[in-house]
Every structure is written in structure tokens, then in C-alpha cells.
Design an enzyme around this catalytic site. Structure first.
Site, mmCIF file in Angstrom:
data_model
loop_
_atom_site.group_PDB
_atom_site.id
_atom_site.type_symbol
_atom_site.label_atom_id
_atom_site.label_comp_id
_atom_site.label_asym_id
_atom_site.label_seq_id
_atom_site.Cartn_x
_atom_site.Cartn_y
_atom_site.Cartn_z
ATOM 1 N N HIS A 1 -5.098 92.767 5.812
ATOM 2 C CA HIS A 1 -5.977 92.956 4.729
ATOM 3 C C HIS A 1 -5.365 92.629 3.072
ATOM 4 C CE1 HIS A 1 -7.781 95.472 1.454
ATOM 5 N NE2 HIS A 1 -9.158 95.178 1.467
ATOM 6 N N HIS B 1 -8.555 89.319 -5.677
ATOM 7 C CA HIS B 1 -9.560 90.332 -5.404
ATOM 8 C C HIS B 1 -10.576 90.727 -6.493
ATOM 9 C CE1 HIS B 1 -10.301 94.777 -5.375
ATOM 10 N NE2 HIS B 1 -11.648 94.347 -3.951
#
Length: 278
Positions: A42, A84
Site C-alpha cells: 500500500h 496520494h
């Protein structure tokens, strides 16, 4: 997480899981060509706070990870960055919304004060054997992403998802069946309702349901949901799972992949089950 017994004893439970798993293989795509369960790094892992950087992804690959998860935003001049947040503020030494800045300015930012923000195109080239799970964070990032995938003929190497169902549908409409996609939020809700035996249609083109363990008080990744996804020809990938016991519980439910920040921990859990194939 509660464990649910299958009617008919352990033997029938094993047989049912085998049938469900077999159903997943009917939705074959080159992206899913690795033995399950899939292990996803991740944001490349969170080593030293350097998420979504070349350093993080290289470490994940060195640890044996083939599946890397990242996010993409487009700069004001249409350059696709692996990042992100909508802004640089949280993890870099710079400030501002990526969508409002030219790439030349984003390129000067340093994640954790030391690592540059990578271009997604460069990551594809640098890690040619990696599979990428991509969260498209904004509408403006979708066309630049598809352009990069076309330029590098990387369709087999990516699965595209987004919380915004419309974004996923548009990606599939523009790219066709060569692009693997996961369900958006409304698709996951429909599948959750289907798992409760409600007559709700589920989008057939998605190849994966990528979900949290829970959404608020509502459980998502339970045995019924996994079965419903498998019957619809989808894999189930759960994020973001960092506790070893929870990893084991989810694997016992038959999930097809786990996304984690703790790369060594997930590798160890899979290895103890004979399921690490990195």
C-alpha cells in the site's frame, strides 16, 4: 472479526470455498496472473514516512512484492504524478494543490524532505515486472493515466479503481476490456446488498471489489461478501490491513488479496501459511 461456521461442517465449508474460488477464474485478466492471495504494498509501504516514492516501491520490490498500490493526480499542465493527497502539504516540504501547480514546481517538492514525487510513467518503466493498483484521485487524472498506459502498452499491468463510481465507469468506457477495474463505492454497496440476498444488480465489468474491513459500523469484508463477489466473478482485496491477526482472519475468509503498510508483517503471515510467492 467474528468467524461464521458453514452449514454441514468443515468439509462442506471447504467445498463451498473451492466453488467460490473457481468462479473467480472465469474473469481472467493478465493482471491477476499471480497465485492468490495477492500481497499489495500500500503506497509502497510506509517505511521512513516515504510513501509513494521510488524508495518505497524499490524496497517493496526488494522484499518480493509484485503488486504495488499507488494513487495518481494530474498537475496543472497535465503531467501524471504518483501521489496520494490533493495537496503537497502533509508529506512534503512544499505547499499547494497539485492540480493548481505545474509539474516543474511539483518536481521540486521532497517527500519526507528527501525523496522526489515520482512520475507514474517513470515508475512503470523502472519496475517493469510490477503490477500496479491505481487509485485515480481526480477526474483530471484519468485521461493522462490512460495516455501513459497506451504509450507504454501497460494495460496488462494495472487495475484502476476510484471511490467515484463514475470515474471507474468512464475509465472502462474509454479503455475497454483491456483495462482491469475495481468497483467504486456504489458498486461495493450493491455487492454488499447482494450478499444479503437482496436482488440488486452488480456491475459485471469490474474484476475486483477492493474494500475496507468495515465502513463505519457496517461490516464489509465478511464471508457472505466474499462469496457474493466470487459468484459475480470478482476477486476481493481488503485495505489497509496492518494487524497480523486480522490478516489471518481475512485469509481464512477466503479473500484474494490484502493491502498493507507493513510489508514484512504481511510477508511473514503469508509465509507461515505457505502462501508467500514473492
Amino acid at each position: 472479526m467474528a468467524q461464521h461456521r458453514c452449514p454441514g461442517g468443515a468439509g462442506s465449508g471447504v467445498r463451498e470455498r473451492a466453488r467460490d474460488t473457481a468462479a473467480v477464474t472465469t474473469a481472467a485478466h493478465p493482471y491477476f496472473d499471480h497465485p492468490r492471495p495477492l500481497a499489495f504494498a500500500h503506497r509502497g509501504g510506509t517505511a521512513e514516512g516515504l510513501e509513494n516514492t521510488r524508495f518505497a516501491f524499490a524496497r517493496a520490490v526488494d522484499l518480493g512484492y509484485r503488486y504495488l498500490e499507488t494513487d495518481v493526480h494530474a498537475t496543472a499542465d497535465g503531467v501524471l504524478a504518483a501521489f496520494h493527497d490533493a495537496t503537497l502539504d502533509r508529506v512534503t516540504d512544499a505547499r499547494g494543490r497539485i492540480a493548481d501547480l505545474p509539474w516543474s514546481e511539483v518536481a521540486r517538492a521532497r517527500v519526507g524532505g528527501r525523496e522526489p514525487v515520482p512520475l507514474f510513467a517513470e515508475l512503470l518503466r523502472e519496475f517493469p515486472r510490477a503490477r500496479w493498483n491505481i487509485d485515480v484521485k481526480a477526474d483530471a487524472a484519468l485521461v493522462p493515466l490512460l495516455r501513459v498506459l497506451a504509450e507504454q502498452d501497460a494495460w496488462d499491468r494495472v487495475c484502476v479503481g476510484s471511490f467515484d463510481e463514475r470515474r471507474v465507469v468512464r475509465a472502462r468506457a474509454l479503455a475497454g476490456a483491456r483495462l482491469a477495474t475495481s468497483l467504486g463505492t456504489s458498486g461495493v454497496l450493491a455487492l454488499r446488498l447482494r450478499s444479503w440476498r437482496l436482488p440488486v444488480p452488480v456491475r459485471p465489468s469490474a474484476l475486483a471489489a477492493q474494500v475496507p474491513v468495515r465502513h463505519g459500523r457496517i461490516p464489509v469484508a465478511d464471508r457472505a461478501f466474499v462469496r457474493a463477489a466470487h459468484r459475480a466473478g470478482m476477486q476481493v482485496h481488503v485495505w489497509t490491513v496492518n494487524d497480523a491477526d486480522q490478516m489471518r482472519e481475512l485469509l481464512d475468509l477466503g479473500v484474494d488479496g490484502l493491502m498493507t503498510d507493513h510489508l514484512v508483517r504481511l510477508r511473514e503471515v503469508l509465509a507461515e501459511r505457505g502462501a508467500w510467492t514473492g
